[in-house]
Motif scaffolding. Sequence first.
Motif, PDB file in Angstrom:
ATOM      1  N   ILE A 172       1.658   6.032   1.435  1.00 56.46           N
ATOM      2  CA  ILE A 172       3.351   6.049   2.320  1.00 56.46           C
ATOM      3  C   ILE A 172       4.244   6.131   2.442  1.00 56.46           C
ATOM      4  CG2 ILE A 172       2.664   4.301   4.414  1.00 56.46           C
ATOM      5  CD1 ILE A 172       0.435   4.202   4.889  1.00 56.46           C
ATOM      6  N   GLN A 173       3.720   4.734   1.059  1.00 59.42           N
ATOM      7  CA  GLN A 173       5.649   4.775   0.373  1.00 59.42           C
ATOM      8  C   GLN A 173       6.177   5.525   0.109  1.00 59.42           C
ATOM      9  OE1 GLN A 173       4.440   1.217  -2.162  1.00 59.42           O
ATOM     10  NE2 GLN A 173       3.989   0.487  -0.676  1.00 59.42           N
ATOM     11  N   ALA A 174       5.819   5.997  -0.598  1.00 56.22           N
ATOM     12  CA  ALA A 174       6.340   8.104  -1.558  1.00 56.22           C
ATOM     13  C   ALA A 174       6.980   8.531  -0.187  1.00 56.22           C
ATOM     14  CB  ALA A 174       5.513   8.300  -1.984  1.00 56.22           C
ATOM     15  N   LEU A 175       6.535   8.385   0.488  1.00 54.93           N
ATOM     16  CA  LEU A 175       6.315   9.809   1.967  1.00 54.93           C
ATOM     17  C   LEU A 175       7.139   9.069   2.895  1.00 54.93           C
ATOM     18  CD1 LEU A 175       6.100  12.685   3.002  1.00 54.93           C
ATOM     19  CD2 LEU A 175       4.181  11.665   4.608  1.00 54.93           C
ATOM     20  N   GLU A 176       7.353   7.518   2.587  1.00 59.22           N
ATOM     21  CA  GLU A 176       8.613   7.040   3.553  1.00 59.22           C
ATOM     22  C   GLU A 176      10.344   6.992   2.986  1.00 59.22           C
ATOM     23  OE1 GLU A 176       8.918   5.818   6.350  1.00 59.22           O
ATOM     24  OE2 GLU A 176       6.876   6.067   6.980  1.00 59.22           O
ATOM     25  N   TYR A 211     -12.672   0.047  -0.196  1.00 61.19           N
ATOM     26  CA  TYR A 211     -11.997  -0.143   0.992  1.00 61.19           C
ATOM     27  C   TYR A 211     -10.328  -0.603   0.134  1.00 61.19           C
ATOM     28  CZ  TYR A 211     -15.211   1.384   4.395  1.00 61.19           C
ATOM     29  OH  TYR A 211     -15.869   1.574   5.509  1.00 61.19           O
ATOM     30  N   ILE A 212     -10.218  -1.796  -0.271  1.00 63.99           N
ATOM     31  CA  ILE A 212      -9.406  -2.005  -1.080  1.00 63.99           C
ATOM     32  C   ILE A 212      -8.569  -1.728  -1.240  1.00 63.99           C
ATOM     33  CG2 ILE A 212      -7.722  -3.773  -2.791  1.00 63.99           C
ATOM     34  CD1 ILE A 212     -10.238  -5.909  -1.574  1.00 63.99           C
ATOM     35  N   ARG A 213      -9.611  -0.733  -2.408  1.00 61.82           N
ATOM     36  CA  ARG A 213      -8.766   0.548  -3.044  1.00 61.82           C
ATOM     37  C   ARG A 213      -8.152   1.874  -2.537  1.00 61.82           C
ATOM     38  NH1 ARG A 213     -10.702   5.374  -5.132  1.00 61.82           N
ATOM     39  NH2 ARG A 213     -12.580   4.527  -3.991  1.00 61.82           N
ATOM     40  N   ILE A 214      -9.197   2.014  -1.490  1.00 57.98           N
ATOM     41  CA  ILE A 214      -8.351   3.756  -0.721  1.00 57.98           C
ATOM     42  C   ILE A 214      -7.674   3.006  -0.098  1.00 57.98           C
ATOM     43  CG2 ILE A 214     -10.917   4.199  -1.114  1.00 57.98           C
ATOM     44  CD1 ILE A 214     -11.813   3.564   1.690  1.00 57.98           C
ATOM     45  N   ILE A 215      -7.678   1.791   0.457  1.00 57.86           N
ATOM     46  CA  ILE A 215      -6.490   0.847   1.323  1.00 57.86           C
ATOM     47  C   ILE A 215      -4.903   1.501   0.143  1.00 57.86           C
ATOM     48  CG2 ILE A 215      -5.542  -1.151   2.404  1.00 57.86           C
ATOM     49  CD1 ILE A 215      -8.190  -1.361   4.024  1.00 57.86           C
ATOM     50  N   THR A 216      -5.271   0.914  -0.155  1.00 58.96           N
ATOM     51  CA  THR A 216      -3.716   0.479  -2.104  1.00 58.96           C
ATOM     52  C   THR A 216      -3.148   2.468  -2.205  1.00 58.96           C
ATOM     53  OG1 THR A 216      -4.549  -1.854  -2.660  1.00 58.96           O
ATOM     54  CG2 THR A 216      -3.219  -0.091  -4.085  1.00 58.96           C
ATOM     55  N   GLU A 217      -4.252   3.040  -2.412  1.00 55.63           N
ATOM     56  CA  GLU A 217      -4.071   4.548  -2.667  1.00 55.63           C
ATOM     57  C   GLU A 217      -3.496   4.519  -1.002  1.00 55.63           C
ATOM     58  OE1 GLU A 217      -7.238   6.584  -3.091  1.00 55.63           O
ATOM     59  OE2 GLU A 217      -7.598   5.717  -5.689  1.00 55.63           O
ATOM     60  N   CYS A 218      -3.314   4.421  -0.526  1.00 59.47           N
ATOM     61  CA  CYS A 218      -3.246   5.303   1.035  1.00 59.47           C
ATOM     62  C   CYS A 218      -1.623   3.857   1.489  1.00 59.47           C
ATOM     63  CB  CYS A 218      -4.064   5.135   2.449  1.00 59.47           C
ATOM     64  SG  CYS A 218      -3.762   6.157   3.882  1.00 59.47           S
ATOM     65  N   SER A 219      -1.178   3.509   0.814  1.00 56.79           N
ATOM     66  CA  SER A 219      -1.005   2.553   1.110  1.00 56.79           C
ATOM     67  C   SER A 219       0.813   3.463   0.040  1.00 56.79           C
ATOM     68  CB  SER A 219      -0.580   1.005   0.593  1.00 56.79           C
ATOM     69  OG  SER A 219       0.572   0.801   0.706  1.00 56.79           O
ATOM     70  N   MET A 220       0.478   3.557  -1.249  1.00 53.09           N
ATOM     71  CA  MET A 220       1.079   4.286  -2.393  1.00 53.09           C
ATOM     72  C   MET A 220       1.559   5.448  -1.352  1.00 53.09           C
ATOM     73  SD  MET A 220      -0.855   2.763  -5.748  1.00 53.09           S
ATOM     74  CE  MET A 220       0.075   4.085  -6.348  1.00 53.09           C
ATOM     75  N   ASP A 256      -0.388   9.840   9.010  1.00 50.64           N
ATOM     76  CA  ASP A 256      -0.977  10.678   9.754  1.00 50.64           C
ATOM     77  C   ASP A 256       0.661  10.981  10.307  1.00 50.64           C
ATOM     78  OD1 ASP A 256      -2.588  11.971   8.709  1.00 50.64           O
ATOM     79  OD2 ASP A 256      -3.561  10.986  10.734  1.00 50.64           O
ATOM     80  N   ALA A 257       1.431   9.569  10.973  1.00 53.08           N
ATOM     81  CA  ALA A 257       2.474   9.658  11.688  1.00 53.08           C
ATOM     82  C   ALA A 257       3.721  10.003  10.736  1.00 53.08           C
ATOM     83  CB  ALA A 257       2.808   8.067  12.355  1.00 53.08           C
ATOM     84  N   THR A 258       3.807   9.523   9.388  1.00 50.22           N
ATOM     85  CA  THR A 258       4.368   9.369   8.251  1.00 50.22           C
ATOM     86  C   THR A 258       4.965  10.593   8.211  1.00 50.22           C
ATOM     87  OG1 THR A 258       4.452   7.026   7.691  1.00 50.22           O
ATOM     88  CG2 THR A 258       5.489   8.540   5.990  1.00 50.22           C
ATOM     89  N   LYS A 259       3.306  11.297   8.031  1.00 50.76           N
ATOM     90  CA  LYS A 259       3.596  13.505   7.764  1.00 50.76           C
ATOM     91  C   LYS A 259       4.473  13.554   8.951  1.00 50.76           C
ATOM     92  CE  LYS A 259      -0.481  12.808   4.863  1.00 50.76           C
ATOM     93  NZ  LYS A 259      -1.555  13.623   4.889  1.00 50.76           N
ATOM     94  N   ARG A 260       4.250  13.155   9.842  1.00 50.73           N
ATOM     95  CA  ARG A 260       4.206  14.349  11.357  1.00 50.73           C
ATOM     96  C   ARG A 260       6.393  13.946  11.470  1.00 50.73           C
ATOM     97  NH1 ARG A 260       6.075  17.677  13.984  1.00 50.73           N
ATOM     98  NH2 ARG A 260       6.161  17.325  16.782  1.00 50.73           N
TER      99      ARG A 260
END
Length: 162
Positions: A107-111, A96-105, A28-32
Amino acid sequence: MADQVTVYVSILKDSLKEKYEVMQKILDATKRQAEILSSDPVDADAFDEMLSQKEELISRIFTLDGGFERVFSKVNPFIQADPQSFKPEILEMQNYIRIITECSMKIQALEQKNKNKFEMFVKNKRKEIRDFNASNKTAASYYQNMSNQHHQWQTYFVDQKK
């Protein structure tokens, strides 16, 4: 001992759940940040505030990861010895590990996109500063020349009268 292992497994699940929640906040912070970088003019203070918030969240991730590793090292031998007893918990942790990994990906793309936008912002600001400095030098030079011109003409007229 089985009760203690169950508590440790529960702690692992809770740790992964909290990590996912923190990762969502980072996303969310990265989107902001992307919104801030896309606005005109860019609010540098708001961007800096988002960076500070993300630093705190990332610090929380490191803390969670460290705790997870310590607990996992204690409980892993027991899980390996009898994986069927912990199958539902293992499946939940894997999810949880799967959805954390998806979220991390995400974030990386948006970063990466934010990095490109930020580099353009900095490039434009540097150009504005160079243009401003060039304008100031030109104006200062003009006023200096005009000031010198005025004295030269006065001196010329004085010399002509002699």
